[in-house]
Structures are given as C-alpha cells and as structure tokens.
Scaffold this motif. Structure first.
Motif, short mmCIF file in Angstrom:
data_model
loop_
_atom_site.label_atom_id
_atom_site.label_comp_id
_atom_site.label_asym_id
_atom_site.label_seq_id
_atom_site.Cartn_x
_atom_site.Cartn_y
_atom_site.Cartn_z
N ASN A 179 0.82 -1.21 0.00
CA ASN A 179 0.00 0.00 0.00
C ASN A 179 0.85 1.26 0.00
O ASN A 179 0.36 2.34 0.34
CB ASN A 179 -0.94 0.00 1.20
CG ASN A 179 -2.27 0.65 0.86
OD1 ASN A 179 -2.74 0.60 -0.28
ND2 ASN A 179 -2.91 1.27 1.84
N GLN A 180 2.12 1.13 -0.37
CA GLN A 180 3.01 2.28 -0.44
C GLN A 180 4.01 2.07 -1.57
O GLN A 180 4.18 0.94 -2.06
CB GLN A 180 3.75 2.48 0.88
CG GLN A 180 4.58 1.29 1.31
CD GLN A 180 5.17 1.44 2.70
OE1 GLN A 180 4.93 2.43 3.36
NE2 GLN A 180 5.95 0.48 3.12
N ARG A 184 -4.89 5.73 5.43
CA ARG A 184 -3.82 4.73 5.53
C ARG A 184 -3.93 3.96 6.84
O ARG A 184 -3.71 2.74 6.88
CB ARG A 184 -2.46 5.42 5.43
CG ARG A 184 -2.13 5.94 4.03
CD ARG A 184 -0.85 6.74 4.05
NE ARG A 184 -0.46 7.20 2.72
CZ ARG A 184 0.52 8.04 2.47
NH1 ARG A 184 1.23 8.54 3.50
NH2 ARG A 184 0.80 8.41 1.23
N THR A 185 -4.27 4.67 7.92
CA THR A 185 -4.43 4.01 9.21
C THR A 185 -5.60 3.03 9.18
O THR A 185 -5.50 1.91 9.70
CB THR A 185 -4.64 5.05 10.32
OG1 THR A 185 -3.52 5.95 10.34
CG2 THR A 185 -4.76 4.38 11.68
N MET A 186 -6.71 3.43 8.55
CA MET A 186 -7.86 2.54 8.46
C MET A 186 -7.51 1.29 7.65
O MET A 186 -7.92 0.18 8.01
CB MET A 186 -9.04 3.28 7.82
CG MET A 186 -9.67 4.33 8.73
SD MET A 186 -11.28 4.92 8.14
CE MET A 186 -10.80 5.77 6.64
N GLN A 187 -6.75 1.45 6.58
CA GLN A 187 -6.38 0.29 5.77
C GLN A 187 -5.48 -0.66 6.54
O GLN A 187 -5.58 -1.88 6.37
CB GLN A 187 -5.71 0.76 4.48
CG GLN A 187 -6.69 1.41 3.51
CD GLN A 187 -6.01 1.90 2.24
OE1 GLN A 187 -4.87 2.33 2.26
NE2 GLN A 187 -6.72 1.84 1.12
N LYS A 188 -4.60 -0.13 7.37
CA LYS A 188 -3.76 -1.01 8.19
C LYS A 188 -4.58 -1.81 9.18
O LYS A 188 -4.18 -2.91 9.58
CB LYS A 188 -2.71 -0.17 8.94
CG LYS A 188 -1.64 0.44 8.04
CD LYS A 188 -0.67 1.27 8.85
CE LYS A 188 0.38 1.91 7.96
NZ LYS A 188 1.32 2.76 8.74
N ILE A 213 -9.85 7.48 -2.88
CA ILE A 213 -10.03 6.08 -3.23
C ILE A 213 -8.81 5.27 -2.80
O ILE A 213 -8.91 4.33 -2.01
CB ILE A 213 -10.29 5.92 -4.74
CG1 ILE A 213 -11.53 6.73 -5.15
CG2 ILE A 213 -10.47 4.46 -5.09
CD1 ILE A 213 -12.81 6.30 -4.48
N THR A 214 -7.64 5.62 -3.31
CA THR A 214 -6.41 4.91 -2.98
C THR A 214 -5.22 5.68 -3.54
O THR A 214 -5.39 6.58 -4.37
CB THR A 214 -6.43 3.47 -3.53
OG1 THR A 214 -5.29 2.76 -3.06
CG2 THR A 214 -6.40 3.49 -5.05
N GLU A 215 -4.04 5.32 -3.10
CA GLU A 215 -2.81 5.83 -3.71
C GLU A 215 -2.32 4.81 -4.73
O GLU A 215 -2.42 3.60 -4.51
CB GLU A 215 -1.73 6.07 -2.65
CG GLU A 215 -0.41 6.55 -3.24
CD GLU A 215 0.69 6.75 -2.21
OE1 GLU A 215 1.83 7.05 -2.60
OE2 GLU A 215 0.40 6.60 -1.00
N TYR A 216 -1.78 5.30 -5.84
CA TYR A 216 -1.23 4.39 -6.84
C TYR A 216 0.15 3.94 -6.36
O TYR A 216 1.05 4.76 -6.18
CB TYR A 216 -1.11 5.10 -8.19
CG TYR A 216 -1.12 4.15 -9.36
CD1 TYR A 216 -2.28 3.94 -10.09
CD2 TYR A 216 0.02 3.45 -9.73
CE1 TYR A 216 -2.31 3.07 -11.17
CE2 TYR A 216 0.00 2.57 -10.81
CZ TYR A 216 -1.16 2.38 -11.51
OH TYR A 216 -1.19 1.50 -12.57
N THR A 217 0.31 2.64 -6.14
CA THR A 217 1.55 2.12 -5.57
C THR A 217 2.17 1.07 -6.48
O THR A 217 1.53 0.55 -7.39
CB THR A 217 1.30 1.51 -4.18
OG1 THR A 217 0.42 0.37 -4.33
CG2 THR A 217 0.68 2.51 -3.23
N GLY A 218 3.42 0.75 -6.20
CA GLY A 218 4.18 -0.23 -6.97
C GLY A 218 5.65 0.07 -6.86
O GLY A 218 6.09 0.92 -6.07
N ASP A 219 6.46 -0.62 -7.66
CA ASP A 219 7.90 -0.39 -7.67
C ASP A 219 8.22 0.89 -8.44
O ASP A 219 7.68 1.11 -9.53
CB ASP A 219 8.62 -1.57 -8.33
CG ASP A 219 8.48 -2.86 -7.54
OD1 ASP A 219 8.20 -2.78 -6.33
OD2 ASP A 219 8.63 -3.95 -8.14
#
Length: 380
Positions: free
Chosen positions: A199-200, A237-241, A272-278
């Motif tokens: 998620n990061q 982010r805290t809620m998702q954790k 909605i969300t953050e776009y994550t990946g490498d």
C-alpha cells in the motif's frame, strides 16, 4: 670443378646457432553471416517449391485482422502460432498492451484457460495477505479518535470548504463479512496476477532510489498537498492497516479483465487509494510488457523521469481501468481523477472521486492525464 672449402670453426655442434622456422602466415579473416541471412538462405527438409514460397510471402503481406478486417498498423498485428490468422492487439479482449515476445494463440487455438481461483475468504488468510494489524481494542480506539477529530475540523471550517474543496476520507463498510468479501476479491486478482500487496511506493535494489523521488524536480512544478488533506490521507492509511478498506470489489470481466466497482455509494472528492508499486526509471521500462505503468515524476532530464510499476507489488489501483478519451461516451464514464501531489517533498499519485459514484458502478479514470501518449482509441 672447384671444391667446397672446409669450415675452420671450432665451435661445438651444440653451441651452433640453430635456424628457426618461419612463422606460419596469418589466417584469412572469416566471414560471419547474421542469423537473418542464414534463415533467409536456409530451407527445411520439406521446404515448399519456390512458387509456393512466393505465394506464402504474398499471403503474409496481405494478412488482415480477423476481428476488424483491416490490414493497417501491421506492427500491432499478431499472427496465431496455430492457425496463422491475424489479430490486432487492440482488438483482443482484454486489450493487450504490446505484441508478446513469445508464442501467441488466438482464442480458437488457445488451450482452455484455467478458471480464476478465488482467494479463501477466511479472516486469518486475509489478515496475513494484507498484513492487517491485530488488536480489537486498538481498532475501536483508533476508530473513534481520528475520524471524529477530522469530522469536527470539517464542521469548523465550512467557510474554507467553499473556497477550496477538501479531500474526503472513504467510509468503510460496517459489515465485517462484506469487508472480508471485498478484500478477498482483491486478493484473488492479485494472486492471479502474481502480485504481492503493498500500500506504499516500494524502492527495490537495482531500480530508482527513494532519494531520487524529489517533487521539486517536476517539470513546471508540482502542487503541494494541503495539511488538512494530508491528515485525511494519513487517516485512510491508518484505516487500511486496520483492515478497514475502501468499499470496492474487484470483479473479472471477459472483455476488460479484472476491473473495480463500487460496493457502496461514494461521494465526490472521496479518496479512493494511492497508486503504488515499484519505482523505476522510465528509460528502464521502455519495452516493458506491463500495461499499468504510471508516471510519478516528469523531469526536464528524460533520464531522471520516474514511473510506478505495479507488475510485482501494488494495491487495488492496479485494476482500475482507463477510459477511451477520444469519444464522448468514453469521457462520460470517468468518475476518478488521477492527481500527483508533493507530500513531504516526495511525489505521490492519488486517485480521488471526481463525481458521486453509485453502488455497483465501475471505476474509470483518464490514463492520459499528463503525457497524452497512451493509446486509448480502442478502449471499451
């Protein structure tokens, strides 16, 4: 006839200078042929006669797509390794990002695809897959604390909201069983795509370092995320954790592949969300087969431009589809906007609702929000 004079030297035969043999002449340079030359001249044992080979070449030159009937854009026209019929990559469903490097078979010749294996909807496996923090008391305390504080702040700042719209935190589904279903749908899509949840942004060895993600290097500048919106993002982010995910479901569509739909009504300006990946350099991904590469940092120097690659690690953003931004109907489907923000000096990509989204509606955003380079002409 004169006689040969005798040698008067007293040197022993062992000490006499021996005559060395002349070195051999250098070998003539060998001529090498490219593999294309070899293949052009070679013939198989059962090769067809010249007339048949000419007919075969003509057939390939006149090849047309089996779906649209066009022979244009032959660089994007694939030939089936089973029946030799052609098909454009954009005529496939789901659409392919580029011509594959290995063998390809059309739907008629391809072996039956294996059904998507659903992720087990058990709490222990969901907790392990998403690395959810445990502890019921902490969950309740955190649930009551930060969220209510944000609501109080928003009530006190109504005048400010009229000047600039704030990003809203998403509202997780209260039903725990339904939340497990939502997370299991995402886990199913990720395991089928051979991805790990993150998620990061992740900075892997051999790719771009985190120190290179400097928002100040953005060409033309980058907007800084306001303090109140930053607090909203931290809350989400805290809620998702804690396992309180956005009310979203990942479903499989035979025409679009995995796609995301709302599992509850979502208000305009909701995070909605953050776009994550490498994180990697764009130059390293020029020939990448991943169809979901996202621009992270657009610098003046092309060698320092960064992208997000969710092919191995990522989150639900990987499965949100793009619109056909060349047609009015395609533009009407957009309900998510993609915005890059400067957060603590680093560039981040946030996906935010740009209008009210009804329960059951699929999520779409514009892939060409910045560079206008992604070919979306044939998107559904």
């Amino acid at each position: 006839m004169a006689r040969k004079a005798q040698s008067t030297s007293t040197t022993s035969p062992e000490l006499r200078r021996k005559r060395t043999a002349a070195p051999p002449p250098p070998p003539s340079p060998r001529r090498f042929c490219s593999i294309s030359d070899v293949m052009r001249r070679s013939q198989s044992v059962d090769a067809a006669p010249p007339i048949a080979r000419a007919i075969g070449r003509e057939a390939y030159e006149n090849m047309r797509c089996d779906v649209c009937g066009s022979g244009e854009r032959d660089e994007e026209l694939m030939l089936c390794d089973g029946c030799d019929r052609g098909r454009h990559i954009f005529c496939l469903r789901p659409i392919a990002s580029r011509v594959p490097s290995g063998p390809w078979f059309c739907p008629a010749c391809a072996p039956p695809s294996k059904p998507v294996k659903s992720f087990p909807m058990t709490q222990t496996k969901i907790v392990d897959f998403f690395r959810i923090q445990k502890g019921a008391e902490d969950v309740e305390a955190a649930k009551c604390g930060p969220f209510q504080d944000v609501r109080r702040r928003r009530k006190r700042s109504l005048v400010m909201q009229k000047k600039r719209r704030r990003i809203l935190p998403y509202v997780p589904t209260e039903d725990k069983v339904q939340r497990l279903k939502q997370m299991a749908s995402l886990a199913t899509a990720m395991t089928s795509s051979k991805m790990k949840f993150s998620n990061q942004l992740t900075y892997m060895p051999g790719m771009a370092r985190r120190s290179y993600n400097r928002a100040e290097q953005e060409k033309g500048g980058m907007q800084i995320l306001p303090k109140e919106d930053k607090e909203t993002i931290e809350l989400c982010r805290t809620m998702q954790k804690r396992g309180e995910c956005p009310p979203l479901l990942v479903v499989f569509d035979s025409r679009e592949g995995f796609t995301v739909q709302a599992d509850a009504d979502i208000k305009d300006m909701t995070f909605i969300t953050e776009y994550t990946g490498d994180v990697d350099y764009l130059k390293n991904r020029a020939n990448d087969d991943c169809d979901s590469i996202m621009t992270l940092l657009l610098t003046e120097d092309p060698t320092k431009r960064l992208v997000i690659c969710p092919d191995k690690r990522g989150n639900i953003s990987r499965f949100i589809n793009g619109i056909n931004n060349h047609t009015p109907d395609g533009k009407k489907k957009q309900n998510i906007k993609c915005v890059r923000y400067d957060i603590d000096g680093e560039s981040h990509v946030l996906l935010v609702a740009c209008r009210d989204i009804a329960c059951g509606e699929r999520l779409y955003y514009d892939y060409n929000g910045y560079e206008h380079e992604y070919p979306t002409h044939h998107f559904i």
